[in-house]
Design an enzyme around this catalytic site. Structure first.
Site, PDB file in Angstrom:
ATOM      1  N   GLU A 145     -40.411 -47.805 144.099  1.00 23.28           N
ATOM      2  CA  GLU A 145     -39.362 -47.475 145.077  1.00 23.28           C
ATOM      3  C   GLU A 145     -39.347 -48.487 146.228  1.00 23.28           C
ATOM      4  O   GLU A 145     -40.320 -48.575 146.979  1.00 23.28           O
ATOM      5  CB  GLU A 145     -39.630 -46.069 145.635  1.00 23.28           C
ATOM      6  N   GLU A 151     -41.705 -48.787 157.092  1.00 18.93           N
ATOM      7  CA  GLU A 151     -42.735 -48.009 156.387  1.00 18.93           C
ATOM      8  C   GLU A 151     -43.747 -48.888 155.672  1.00 18.93           C
ATOM      9  O   GLU A 151     -44.878 -48.484 155.434  1.00 18.93           O
ATOM     10  CB  GLU A 151     -42.085 -47.039 155.402  1.00 18.93           C
ATOM     11  N   ASP A 178     -33.490 -45.196 146.623  1.00 21.06           N
ATOM     12  CA  ASP A 178     -33.423 -44.164 147.658  1.00 21.06           C
ATOM     13  C   ASP A 178     -32.322 -44.580 148.639  1.00 21.06           C
ATOM     14  O   ASP A 178     -32.397 -45.658 149.239  1.00 21.06           O
ATOM     15  CB  ASP A 178     -34.800 -44.073 148.340  1.00 21.06           C
ATOM     16  N   HIS A 181     -33.418 -45.708 152.308  1.00 18.00           N
ATOM     17  CA  HIS A 181     -34.020 -47.046 152.445  1.00 18.00           C
ATOM     18  C   HIS A 181     -32.970 -48.128 152.189  1.00 18.00           C
ATOM     19  O   HIS A 181     -32.947 -49.154 152.860  1.00 18.00           O
ATOM     20  CB  HIS A 181     -35.198 -47.201 151.479  1.00 18.00           C
ATOM     21  N   HIS A 204     -33.223 -41.000 144.856  1.00 23.69           N
ATOM     22  CA  HIS A 204     -33.439 -40.079 145.980  1.00 23.69           C
ATOM     23  C   HIS A 204     -32.209 -40.092 146.872  1.00 23.69           C
ATOM     24  O   HIS A 204     -31.692 -41.171 147.194  1.00 23.69           O
ATOM     25  CB  HIS A 204     -34.639 -40.536 146.833  1.00 23.69           C
ATOM     26  N   ARG A 210     -31.144 -39.894 157.351  1.00 22.94           N
ATOM     27  CA  ARG A 210     -32.091 -39.102 156.555  1.00 22.94           C
ATOM     28  C   ARG A 210     -31.838 -37.599 156.691  1.00 22.94           C
ATOM     29  O   ARG A 210     -32.686 -36.781 156.349  1.00 22.94           O
ATOM     30  CB  ARG A 210     -33.546 -39.461 156.857  1.00 22.94           C
ATOM     31  N   GLU A 239     -34.101 -35.991 149.016  1.00 19.01           N
ATOM     32  CA  GLU A 239     -35.317 -36.237 149.794  1.00 19.01           C
ATOM     33  C   GLU A 239     -34.866 -36.485 151.223  1.00 19.01           C
ATOM     34  O   GLU A 239     -34.800 -37.624 151.688  1.00 19.01           O
ATOM     35  CB  GLU A 239     -36.089 -37.445 149.257  1.00 19.01           C
TER      36      GLU A 239
HETATM   37  C1  LER Z   1     -40.779 -41.722 149.304  1.00 16.75           C
HETATM   38  O1  LER Z   1     -39.945 -41.392 148.263  1.00 16.75           O
HETATM   39  C2  LER Z   1     -40.025 -42.198 150.469  1.00 16.75           C
HETATM   40  O2  LER Z   1     -38.848 -42.393 150.406  1.00 16.75           O
HETATM   41  C3  LER Z   1     -40.778 -42.430 151.709  1.00 16.75           C
HETATM   42  O3  LER Z   1     -39.919 -42.846 152.725  1.00 16.75           O
HETATM   43  C4  LER Z   1     -41.508 -41.181 152.108  1.00 16.75           C
HETATM   44  O4  LER Z   1     -42.182 -41.393 153.277  1.00 16.75           O
HETATM   45 MN    MN Z   2     -37.715 -41.801 148.567  1.00 17.81          MN
END
Ligand code: LER
Ligand code: MN
Length: 262
Positions: A145, A151, A178, A181, A204, A210, A239
């Protein structure tokens, strides 16, 4: 294509991206089903303390498909990292991913490689670690991912993830896209998903902030077009922070409507 929608259920440690707490996860599975969802993703810190048989029984009882396992909680809680220069830390992280893979094989689910890669670390060690895991469990699918720059320093974009995936060259290694992100890191949703192509294993969903989809400005219509174009046949797992109000997540129909999928 009608992609199945699901929620994340933590079974050992809490996650901010779920409406559920881990204490009574069987009850949470019931709530996922009652809300109308068909699939579930489990957040598991350590698979060795999980009873596979009761999990199987609960999933069957509620008619839910377990699509993926998140592994990142072991990074936050135990400091494990697949890219750590400290061989003891790295070996523990590899062993943990392999424990996840063993469980994923039993449930035919995907193993997500997210924060377990480490916040900073060595890219070639990460390459070696992922290669070792994918080779040890060729029948299990692993999804790397891309995570945003705040992060981790390692693998922020789809292009970077694909670079590593292609270098490893294992059929069982693909990507998790995701939306949160990607909203920070990608130039375009369409372009990033086109790059993923058949390597896209999992998705995701969260809005740009978010929050629950529909409460930000992520271009979901563009996402659906791009997923159709690459022939994505996997699941969509929410998520997101349960904001502005968790109640919005407790109806699959309502979420579908907010996503523009109805
Ligand atoms: C994990 O799937 C994710 O997207 C991270 O940002 C979780 O902290
Ligand atoms: Mn994610």
């Amino acid at each position: 294509m009608e992609w199945p929608l699901g929620l994340i259920v933590p079974v050992q440690d809490p996650t901010p991206f779920s409406v559920f707490t881990p204490e009574d996860w069987p009850q949470s599975l019931g709530q996922v089903r009652a809300a109308g969802y068909r699939v579930v993703e489990l957040a598991v810190t350590d698979p060795q303390t999980l009873d596979y048989d009761s999990l199987r029984a609960m999933l069957d009882h509620y008619g839910l498909q377990l699509v993926a396992f998140t592994t990142g909680q072991a990074a936050g809680k135990e400091g494990l990292s697949l890219s750590s220069p400290d061989i003891r830390v790295r070996e523990k992280a590899i062993a943990r991913v392999q424990a996840h893979a063993k469980m994923a094989r039993r449930f035919q689910a995907i193993v997500i490689i997210g924060l377990l890669r480490g916040k900073s670390g060595n890219l070639s060690l990460l390459f070696e670690s992922i290669k070792e895991c994918t080779q040890a469990y060729p029948e299990v699918r692993f999804a790397l991912e891309p995570l945003n720059r705040y992060e981790t320093e390692l693998i922020n974009s789809v292009a970077e993830a694909l670079g590593l995936v292609e270098l490893i060259g294992a059929d069982n290694l693909g990507l998790l896209f995701d939306t949160f992100h990607s909203n920070i890191e990608e130039r375009s949703v369409r372009e990033a998903l086109t790059l993923c192509g058949e390597r896209l294993f999992h998705v995701h969903l969260a809005d740009s902030n978010r929050w629950i989809p529909g409460f930000g400005h992520f271009p979901f219509a563009e996402l659906w077009e791009a997923l159709e174009a690459v022939g994505y046949q996997g699941a969509l797992v929410l998520e997101c922070l349960p904001r502005p109000d968790p109640v919005w997540l407790l109806s699959e129909n309502e979420v579908r409507r907010r996503l523009g999928l109805l």
